[in-house]
Design a protein around this motif. Structure first.
Motif, PDB file in Angstrom:
ATOM      1  N   VAL A  55       0.848  -1.206   0.102  1.00  0.00           N
ATOM      2  CA  VAL A  55      -0.111   0.057   0.015  1.00  0.00           C
ATOM      3  C   VAL A  55       0.746   1.272  -0.055  1.00  0.00           C
ATOM      4  O   VAL A  55       0.252   2.391  -0.177  1.00  0.00           O
ATOM      5  CB  VAL A  55      -1.156   0.090   1.322  1.00  0.00           C
ATOM      6  CG1 VAL A  55      -2.050  -1.342   1.206  1.00  0.00           C
ATOM      7  CG2 VAL A  55      -0.228   0.158   2.629  1.00  0.00           C
ATOM      8  N   GLY A  56       2.204   1.120   0.170  1.00  0.00           N
ATOM      9  CA  GLY A  56       3.083   2.344   0.063  1.00  0.00           C
ATOM     10  C   GLY A  56       2.630   3.308  -1.163  1.00  0.00           C
ATOM     11  O   GLY A  56       3.075   4.567  -0.967  1.00  0.00           O
ATOM     12  N   MET A  57       2.613   2.735  -2.050  1.00  0.00           N
ATOM     13  CA  MET A  57       2.482   3.516  -3.348  1.00  0.00           C
ATOM     14  C   MET A  57       1.306   4.489  -3.433  1.00  0.00           C
ATOM     15  O   MET A  57       1.277   5.497  -4.209  1.00  0.00           O
ATOM     16  CB  MET A  57       2.446   2.838  -4.908  1.00  0.00           C
ATOM     17  CG  MET A  57       3.600   1.907  -4.985  1.00  0.00           C
ATOM     18  SD  MET A  57       5.209   2.824  -5.231  1.00  0.00           S
ATOM     19  CE  MET A  57       4.678   3.928  -6.466  1.00  0.00           C
ATOM     20  N   SER A  58       0.378   4.360  -2.671  1.00  0.00           N
ATOM     21  CA  SER A  58      -0.773   5.262  -2.384  1.00  0.00           C
ATOM     22  C   SER A  58      -0.391   6.630  -1.872  1.00  0.00           C
ATOM     23  O   SER A  58      -1.078   7.586  -1.984  1.00  0.00           O
ATOM     24  CB  SER A  58      -1.823   4.655  -1.372  1.00  0.00           C
ATOM     25  OG  SER A  58      -1.464   4.650  -0.151  1.00  0.00           O
ATOM     26  N   TYR A  59       0.732   6.635  -1.225  1.00  0.00           N
ATOM     27  CA  TYR A  59       1.286   7.794  -0.831  1.00  0.00           C
ATOM     28  C   TYR A  59       2.459   8.486  -1.709  1.00  0.00           C
ATOM     29  O   TYR A  59       2.636   9.734  -1.297  1.00  0.00           O
ATOM     30  CB  TYR A  59       2.108   7.690   0.642  1.00  0.00           C
ATOM     31  CG  TYR A  59       1.105   7.479   1.802  1.00  0.00           C
ATOM     32  CD1 TYR A  59       0.445   8.166   2.491  1.00  0.00           C
ATOM     33  CD2 TYR A  59       0.907   6.072   2.193  1.00  0.00           C
ATOM     34  CE1 TYR A  59      -0.561   8.105   3.580  1.00  0.00           C
ATOM     35  CE2 TYR A  59       0.045   5.750   3.167  1.00  0.00           C
ATOM     36  CZ  TYR A  59      -0.620   6.798   3.764  1.00  0.00           C
ATOM     37  OH  TYR A  59      -1.405   6.367   4.935  1.00  0.00           O
ATOM     38  N   PRO A 179       2.348   6.888   6.862  1.00  0.00           N
ATOM     39  CA  PRO A 179       1.914   8.109   6.756  1.00  0.00           C
ATOM     40  C   PRO A 179       3.009   8.808   7.611  1.00  0.00           C
ATOM     41  O   PRO A 179       3.233  10.273   7.289  1.00  0.00           O
ATOM     42  CB  PRO A 179       0.864   8.238   7.513  1.00  0.00           C
ATOM     43  CG  PRO A 179       0.391   6.858   8.218  1.00  0.00           C
ATOM     44  CD  PRO A 179       1.220   5.769   7.622  1.00  0.00           C
ATOM     45  N   GLY A 180       3.486   8.273   8.597  1.00  0.00           N
ATOM     46  CA  GLY A 180       4.488   9.119   9.506  1.00  0.00           C
ATOM     47  C   GLY A 180       5.798   9.349   8.645  1.00  0.00           C
ATOM     48  O   GLY A 180       6.345  10.652   8.676  1.00  0.00           O
ATOM     49  N   ILE A 185       9.160  12.899   5.113  1.00  0.00           N
ATOM     50  CA  ILE A 185       9.827  12.953   3.811  1.00  0.00           C
ATOM     51  C   ILE A 185       9.173  13.609   2.677  1.00  0.00           C
ATOM     52  O   ILE A 185       9.871  14.478   1.903  1.00  0.00           O
ATOM     53  CB  ILE A 185      10.340  11.541   3.575  1.00  0.00           C
ATOM     54  CG1 ILE A 185      11.046  10.872   4.816  1.00  0.00           C
ATOM     55  CG2 ILE A 185      11.041  11.458   2.166  1.00  0.00           C
ATOM     56  CD1 ILE A 185      11.341   9.498   4.680  1.00  0.00           C
ATOM     57  N   ILE A 186       7.974  13.218   2.355  1.00  0.00           N
ATOM     58  CA  ILE A 186       7.541  13.771   0.910  1.00  0.00           C
ATOM     59  C   ILE A 186       7.358  15.280   0.835  1.00  0.00           C
ATOM     60  O   ILE A 186       7.310  15.898  -0.183  1.00  0.00           O
ATOM     61  CB  ILE A 186       6.236  12.915   0.917  1.00  0.00           C
ATOM     62  CG1 ILE A 186       6.242  11.553   0.408  1.00  0.00           C
ATOM     63  CG2 ILE A 186       5.357  13.516  -0.265  1.00  0.00           C
ATOM     64  CD1 ILE A 186       5.167  10.774   0.104  1.00  0.00           C
ATOM     65  N   PHE A 365      -2.000  13.214   6.759  1.00  0.00           N
ATOM     66  CA  PHE A 365      -1.054  12.288   7.288  1.00  0.00           C
ATOM     67  C   PHE A 365      -1.446  11.939   8.993  1.00  0.00           C
ATOM     68  O   PHE A 365      -1.372  10.803   9.184  1.00  0.00           O
ATOM     69  CB  PHE A 365       0.440  12.813   7.251  1.00  0.00           C
ATOM     70  CG  PHE A 365       0.736  13.177   5.841  1.00  0.00           C
ATOM     71  CD1 PHE A 365       0.974  12.097   4.740  1.00  0.00           C
ATOM     72  CD2 PHE A 365       0.807  14.188   5.233  1.00  0.00           C
ATOM     73  CE1 PHE A 365       1.197  11.948   3.669  1.00  0.00           C
ATOM     74  CE2 PHE A 365       1.499  14.349   3.919  1.00  0.00           C
ATOM     75  CZ  PHE A 365       1.489  13.241   3.173  1.00  0.00           C
ATOM     76  N   PRO A 366      -1.628  12.895   9.748  1.00  0.00           N
ATOM     77  CA  PRO A 366      -2.192  12.686  11.062  1.00  0.00           C
ATOM     78  C   PRO A 366      -3.327  11.575  11.267  1.00  0.00           C
ATOM     79  O   PRO A 366      -3.277  11.048  12.141  1.00  0.00           O
ATOM     80  CB  PRO A 366      -2.158  13.980  11.765  1.00  0.00           C
ATOM     81  CG  PRO A 366      -2.377  14.864  10.803  1.00  0.00           C
ATOM     82  CD  PRO A 366      -1.669  14.541   9.466  1.00  0.00           C
TER      83      PRO A 366
END
Length: 516
Positions: A55-59, A179-180, A185-186, A365-366
């Motif tokens: 699921v990382g690519m969703s961010y 999300p943290g 980073i992003i 994110f939070p």
């Protein structure tokens, strides 16, 4: 606890009289301690790695939109790429896991998946990242379900369900960590040019989620193969050194102190070798008494993933819509989504230039981290109460509540309450670990990895179906989509009422020469 201690004492007395014992008694004598905790931590890291890769690519897709020139269709393909890889290779990895061993398959595949994942971060166009993410998913598939067989086989039957539940809690940590890390980073505005590739924050973010898999690979270098697999594949004496090592870790003694000199031979057949033998074993999954278990578990896992993972892929976008809503009145999330759709359509018709803008509300994110915290609490509660409440009761309760919450989220005209109900709905993903614990008990050792891999393959197919269904219906038929998802999720729990007694299945399969 007293009864368990008495049972263990009886086994020890039996061993004193005879150094040859049954496998189940031998694994009881290994105890439960540091070794089991290390296995649990390692398997938890593997599950964390699988979830982050999935699921990382969703961010990433929003941050990479301009640099890679991504369209909406491209984003859908890229977020689904890992699932495509997992789905298409699950059957193969299940066969290899039952043929060559759980650890033997997971270790090299995890190292290779980290290499491909890092390579995908250097992609310069959509096709490059798509191909590399699919290949990463193909390799992640090796451990995505095999890990449940490995973790379950390292524990006695009385500890198996809680071990799988505690291990699965690490999946929830991905929804806090991802999300943290994305938050840290992003949003960065820096970038470096390295040859033809521009190093951007989203690329570094992709490197960060490879760490759990690499740490788990190092741990697997220390851990042995599953003793139950060795029992089924090579015979009782092949499992004895592993049992002795488990005893040594747990008791702080040497392996020579293990009070078993020989594991009693049984009349069970060893796993049939070769591809033809594997096909003969696999065919048992599609004949009674296992056929009913396969149908129920696979449809149920499809429902779990369709709601939890299918909806999760759209939650950042839904939250973004809620946070950016300019309405002065309390309206439902479906009305917010529809208004955004209409606005985007009008802007597209009026826009004169093609400038690329990609902004994500930092508030996403939070909230996403808060969702992860709720998942973690749910998983931990499952680990604590699963043996007290019962696997089937807990599974049915979670699926019913999450289904009702899904329907309610679409109709409540208040953003905060709708967000809370969305979080509750996504907790349906926690039921996957309970379903795995229910299922792992009924499949023989020589079929367990295959059965779990195929079950999770069907589940991830449900995630792909759910994500695409929502993508096609959210803008125009939002409330109908949420109602369908909620009703299907709640209704799927009824299948568990037809689940057979594990003892009955085991007795039938053991008569056919298969061991557990």
């Amino acid at each position: 606890m007293i009864a368990q201690d008495k049972s263990l004492a009886d086994i020890e007395k039996s061993v004193e009289k005879s150094k040859e014992v049954r496998f189940e008694d031998a694994i009881e004598l290994t105890g439960h301690g540091k070794f089991n905790n290390f296995v649990l931590l390692t398997c938890g890291m593997i599950m964390l790695n699988v979830s982050m890769e999935s699921v990382g690519m969703s961010y990433v897709i929003t941050a990479a939109e301009c640099e890679l020139g991504l369209t909406s269709e491209d984003k859908g393909l890229i977020t689904a790429a890992a699932f495509i890889g997992i789905i298409t290779t699950s059957f193969l990895w299940g066969y290899l896991g039952d043929r060559y061993g759980r650890r033997a398959v997971m270790l090299p595949a995890m190292i290779a998946s980290a290499a491909f994942s890092i390579a995908s971060s250097f992609s310069s166009d959509v096709w490059m990242i798509l191909v590399l993410r699919i290949l990463t998913g193909c390799l992640v598939s090796a451990s995505s379900a095999t890990v449940y067989a490995y973790l379950g086989e390292m524990h006695v039957a009385s500890k198996r369900a809680s071990a799988i539940a505690w291990g699965s809690a690490f999946i929830s940590f991905s929804f806090i960590i991802l999300p943290g890390l994305a938050w840290l980073i992003i949003p960065g505005k820096w970038s470096w040019q390295w040859g033809a590739i521009r190093l951007s924050p989203w690329r570094v973010f992709m490197w960060s989620w490879c760490a759990p898999g690499l740490l788990a690979s190092l741990a697997l270098l220390i851990l042995p193969e599953s003793p139950r697999y060795l029992l089924a594949a090579k015979g009782p004496q092949a499992a004895l050194p592993v049992l002795a090592a488990m005893y040594a870790w747990n008791e702080g003694k040497t392996a020579d102190c293990f009070p078993v000199e020989k594991v009693a031979s049984t009349n069970m057949e060893l796993t049939k070798s070769g591809f033809v033998g594997a096909i003969q074993n696999i065919s048992l999954l599609f004949r009674p008494p296992l056929l009913r278990c396969v149908i129920i578990s696979h449809i149920s896992m499809f429902a779990v993933f369709m709601l939890s993972s299918g909806l999760y892929m759209w939650v950042p976008d839904i939250l973004n819509n809620i946070l950016n809503s300019k309405s002065e009145y309390s309206i439902t999330i479906c009305e917010i989504i529809h208004n955004k759709f209409q606005m985007a359509h009008n802007i597209t018709l009026e826009l004169a230039d093609n400038a690329c803008h990609n902004e994500v509300s930092v508030g996403v994110f939070p909230i996403s981290m808060g969702m992860g915290a709720v998942f973690a609490i749910t998983y931990l509660a499952i680990g604590i109460f699963i043996d007290k409440i019962g696997k089937k009761t807990m599974y049915c309760g979670i699926m019913f509540i999450c289904g009702i919450a899904t329907i309610g989220a679409a109709f409540i005209p208040q953003g905060g309450a709708a967000t809370a109900l969305l979080i509750v709905a996504l907790c349906s993903g926690c039921a996957a670990s309970i379903l795995a614990a229910i299922s792992v008990d009924v499949f023989p050792t020589c079929l367990r990895a295959m059965a779990m891999c195929v079950m999770y393959m069907v589940g991830r197919a449900g995630a792909a179906v759910g994500s695409n269904l929502l993508g096609a219906t959210l803008d125009t038929h939002c409330q109908l989509a949420f109602t369908f998802f909620g009703a299907f999720t709640s209704g799927s729990m009824l299948l568990l009422f037809f689940w057979p007694k594990p003892e009955k299945i085991r007795a039938i399969m053991e008569q056919k020469g298969l061991c557990y």
